[in-house]
Design a protein around this motif. Sequence first.
Motif, PDB file in Angstrom:
ATOM      1  N   THR A  28      -1.697   0.524  13.708  1.00 28.82           N
ATOM      2  CA  THR A  28      -1.520   1.243  12.512  1.00 28.82           C
ATOM      3  C   THR A  28      -1.856   1.233  11.750  1.00 28.82           C
ATOM      4  OG1 THR A  28       0.237  -0.478  11.477  1.00 28.82           O
ATOM      5  CG2 THR A  28       1.331   1.201  12.535  1.00 28.82           C
ATOM      6  N   TYR A  74       8.204   8.690  13.668  1.00 30.94           N
ATOM      7  CA  TYR A  74       7.868   8.897  13.035  1.00 30.94           C
ATOM      8  C   TYR A  74       8.307   9.347  12.620  1.00 30.94           C
ATOM      9  CZ  TYR A  74       3.858   7.585  16.678  1.00 30.94           C
ATOM     10  OH  TYR A  74       3.239   7.407  17.545  1.00 30.94           O
ATOM     11  N   ARG A  92       4.811   4.721  10.732  1.00 38.45           N
ATOM     12  CA  ARG A  92       5.334   4.768  12.846  1.00 38.45           C
ATOM     13  C   ARG A  92       6.122   2.886  13.222  1.00 38.45           C
ATOM     14  NH1 ARG A  92       2.403   4.758  18.195  1.00 38.45           N
ATOM     15  NH2 ARG A  92       1.896   2.871  19.436  1.00 38.45           N
ATOM     16  N   VAL A 139       2.850   8.611   7.114  1.00 38.69           N
ATOM     17  CA  VAL A 139       3.487   9.108   8.823  1.00 38.69           C
ATOM     18  C   VAL A 139       3.611   7.697   8.582  1.00 38.69           C
ATOM     19  CG1 VAL A 139       3.304  10.131  10.853  1.00 38.69           C
ATOM     20  CG2 VAL A 139       2.398  10.997   9.441  1.00 38.69           C
ATOM     21  N   TYR A 196       0.039  12.028  14.542  1.00 40.05           N
ATOM     22  CA  TYR A 196      -0.383   9.826  13.849  1.00 40.05           C
ATOM     23  C   TYR A 196      -1.843   9.738  14.118  1.00 40.05           C
ATOM     24  CZ  TYR A 196       0.272   5.098  12.379  1.00 40.05           C
ATOM     25  OH  TYR A 196       0.167   4.219  11.832  1.00 40.05           O
ATOM     26  N   CYS A 246       0.540   9.675  19.827  1.00 44.15           N
ATOM     27  CA  CYS A 246       1.025  10.756  18.995  1.00 44.15           C
ATOM     28  C   CYS A 246       0.006  11.867  18.010  1.00 44.15           C
ATOM     29  CB  CYS A 246       2.063   9.959  17.857  1.00 44.15           C
ATOM     30  SG  CYS A 246       2.688  11.720  16.792  1.00 44.15           S
TER      31      CYS A 246
END
Length: 206
Positions: free
Chosen positions: A84, A112, A98, A96, A74, A71
């Motif tokens: 992450t 998200y 995830r 954001v 992200y 993404c």
Amino acid sequence: MMRGTRVAGAIALGTLGGLLAGSHGDAEETRWQIDPDKCIGCSHCSTYCVLDESAVKCVQCFDMCGYCDICTGYLDTNYDDVNTAAENQLCPTAAVVREFVEDKAGQRFYQYTIDEDACIGCGKCVKGCALMNGSLYLQVMHDRCVNCNECAIEKACPTQAYTRVPAEKPYLVKAQAQSLYESKLADEALAQDDPVAKLMRMVTMR
């Protein structure tokens, strides 16, 4: 407690606008809002707001989101791995969030969402997401905004994305999201074999 911000179909048509208007001056006729089709995620919203914490926050339109593993809204452009870890995230405050959804035919999908309390309205995720589906965009949150007569962000906005909107419908959606939602409603009506909706659908497809 994390407050998530998302855009659903009901908001797309403005039916929740009055409920989301917030507590500042319900008698006022208009509110400041960002036209998401003009916004470029320039970061001015995070620095020019007169409040200590900007009233502008990112929202997610799930109808437009691709639930991508990679993404661009992200992940930082220089990410080391798809996870992450803070160093891999584009958002400076990890606003954001995830979450894994499913693995389908060897492809992993993620949802998200936005932690509104952590979001500073910098627009980095918006600019990144614009490279793909464009489902992330900025909106003025009216439970935070004090609705100044002259908005400092509006004065600084390079694309004139700030506009006055009716207080009873204070949130805006992208034109693409509106179209998707209206198409979804039409499809649902067709599924119920509604002859009127079917005729309208046939006319609009010509």
